[in-house]
Enzyme design. Sequence first.
Site, PDB file in Angstrom:
ATOM      1  N   LYS A  77      16.385-105.437  52.778  1.00 34.53           N
ATOM      2  CA  LYS A  77      16.279-104.532  53.932  1.00 34.53           C
ATOM      3  C   LYS A  77      15.152-103.509  53.773  1.00 34.53           C
ATOM      4  O   LYS A  77      14.471-103.181  54.743  1.00 34.53           O
ATOM      5  CB  LYS A  77      17.610-103.820  54.169  1.00 34.53           C
ATOM      6  CG  LYS A  77      18.704-104.741  54.696  1.00 34.53           C
ATOM      7  CD  LYS A  77      19.971-103.964  54.985  1.00 34.53           C
ATOM      8  CE  LYS A  77      21.045-104.870  55.560  1.00 34.53           C
ATOM      9  NZ  LYS A  77      22.234-104.127  55.966  1.00 34.53           N
ATOM     10  N   ASN A  91      28.779 -88.867  45.707  1.00 30.33           N
ATOM     11  CA  ASN A  91      28.379 -90.050  44.946  1.00 30.33           C
ATOM     12  C   ASN A  91      28.721 -89.874  43.474  1.00 30.33           C
ATOM     13  O   ASN A  91      28.771 -88.766  42.962  1.00 30.33           O
ATOM     14  CB  ASN A  91      26.857 -90.271  45.106  1.00 30.33           C
ATOM     15  CG  ASN A  91      26.449 -91.656  44.674  1.00 30.33           C
ATOM     16  OD1 ASN A  91      27.120 -92.631  45.013  1.00 30.33           O
ATOM     17  ND2 ASN A  91      25.382 -91.762  43.911  1.00 30.33           N
TER      18      ASN A  91
HETATM   19  P1  ATR Z   1      24.105-100.667  48.609  1.00 31.60           P
HETATM   20  O1  ATR Z   1      22.839-101.202  49.198  1.00 31.60           O
HETATM   21  O2  ATR Z   1      25.300-101.572  48.741  1.00 31.60           O
HETATM   22  O3  ATR Z   1      24.383 -99.264  49.051  1.00 31.60           O
HETATM   23  P2  ATR Z   1      23.137 -99.584  46.163  1.00 31.60           P
HETATM   24  O4  ATR Z   1      21.945 -99.029  46.860  1.00 31.60           O
HETATM   25  O5  ATR Z   1      22.978-100.207  44.809  1.00 31.60           O
HETATM   26  O6  ATR Z   1      23.864-100.664  47.029  1.00 31.60           O
HETATM   27  O7  ATR Z   1      24.214 -98.391  46.048  1.00 31.60           O
HETATM   28  C1  ATR Z   1      25.487 -98.610  45.529  1.00 31.60           C
HETATM   29  C2  ATR Z   1      26.311 -97.320  45.731  1.00 31.60           C
HETATM   30  O8  ATR Z   1      27.655 -97.567  45.329  1.00 31.60           O
HETATM   31  C3  ATR Z   1      25.832 -96.169  44.875  1.00 31.60           C
HETATM   32  O9  ATR Z   1      26.055 -94.979  45.576  1.00 31.60           O
HETATM   33  C4  ATR Z   1      26.729 -96.284  43.642  1.00 31.60           C
HETATM   34  O10 ATR Z   1      26.891 -95.086  42.919  1.00 31.60           O
HETATM   35  P3  ATR Z   1      25.793 -94.652  41.800  1.00 31.60           P
HETATM   36  O11 ATR Z   1      24.632 -94.137  42.572  1.00 31.60           O
HETATM   37  O12 ATR Z   1      26.462 -93.641  41.003  1.00 31.60           O
HETATM   38  O13 ATR Z   1      25.471 -95.926  41.045  1.00 31.60           O
HETATM   39  C5  ATR Z   1      28.023 -96.656  44.308  1.00 31.60           C
HETATM   40  N1  ATR Z   1      28.984 -97.313  43.411  1.00 31.60           N
HETATM   41  C6  ATR Z   1      28.930 -98.572  42.939  1.00 31.60           C
HETATM   42  N2  ATR Z   1      30.020 -98.850  42.178  1.00 31.60           N
HETATM   43  C7  ATR Z   1      30.775 -97.714  42.171  1.00 31.60           C
HETATM   44  C8  ATR Z   1      32.023 -97.355  41.581  1.00 31.60           C
HETATM   45  N3  ATR Z   1      32.726 -98.213  40.830  1.00 31.60           N
HETATM   46  N4  ATR Z   1      32.489 -96.105  41.812  1.00 31.60           N
HETATM   47  C9  ATR Z   1      31.809 -95.231  42.561  1.00 31.60           C
HETATM   48  N5  ATR Z   1      30.630 -95.506  43.144  1.00 31.60           N
HETATM   49  C10 ATR Z   1      30.109 -96.730  42.960  1.00 31.60           C
END
Ligand code: ATR
Length: 278
Positions: free
Chosen positions: A68, A154
């Site tokens: 994207k 976050n």
């Molecule tokens: P997407 O395009 O799906 O948003 P991304 O840009 O990689 O994917 O972002 C993933 C988001 O999910 C992030 O905000 C991540 O938190 P971090 O920035 O701390 O990595 C969050 N995320 C993923 N797994 C998580 C978990 N188990 N608990 C809380 N937040 C999570």
Amino acid sequence: MVITDQYAVIGNPIAHSKSPLIHAAFATQTGQNLEYQRILGSTENFTTQVQEFFARGGLGLNITLPFKHLAWNIATQSSANANAATAANTLTPCPDGGLIAHNTDGPGLIRDIVHNNHIEIAQRKILLLGAGGAASGILLSLIQQNPKQLIIANRTQAKANALAQRTLTNHPELVNMVSGIGLDQLHDLSFDIIINATSAGINDTIPVIPEHCLKPHGVVYDLLYADQPTQFVKWGQTHGARIALDGLGMLVEQAAEAFYIWRGVRPNTQVVLRSLRG
Ligand code: ATR
């Protein structure tokens, strides 16, 4: 020879995508003659794949993970939603040969929440969980609904701060509405609507948030969807949510917004949503 109008979705992986099914249903329902394919995107050749699709006369592409941001980058013009997200989920060709980036994720989410489910966002306290691509893709649309407060929380606080700051740089007037915090700073706060835009659900888990984060009779919305209730929908159901929704409605609505951009016709999304829920 009559050549049918060509559309497609590009992503990697792509086999699971429901977009061809949804757009085929829209086309049948509205009497539009078109074909909609899946394209497996390649990280090395994404730009060439997109250029070739449009060079062959393609009229519109949907873009899904992980392309994207790249799609937004290669476009020559962008909508406000695409710019706010720095990401595009829909591309259309320009008459001059360039591409226009759109992002219908935010409008699709709002349509599902406000129009389909009759949930007010205006003057409500909203918690947006996550600060990655999914969260930034819907942020502008949420703000445009004029919530009382919108907190981005976050796991990595710096990313929530950065996303809030980026928004405030463009909209300094929202300083009392939008802010970013860490998930560990939610203790005394409670919200009318909690939206899960993290990718935690991919691992069948949810972000860790306090028990009382959701106000009584509040609403939870998980951008993720699955055949069974997602973990976050289940969290809402066991924490007093009046409504707990997964992201299937948003998926159909963002597709309908793209269909409208391409064909100028609004399909009946509820018929398609019901058949997908099957
Ligand atoms: P997407 O395009 O799906 O948003 P991304 O840009 O990689 O994917 O972002 C993933 C988001 O999910 C992030 O905000 C991540 O938190 P971090 O920035 O701390 O990595 C969050 N995320 C993923 N797994 C998580 C978990 N188990 N608990 C809380 N937040 C999570």
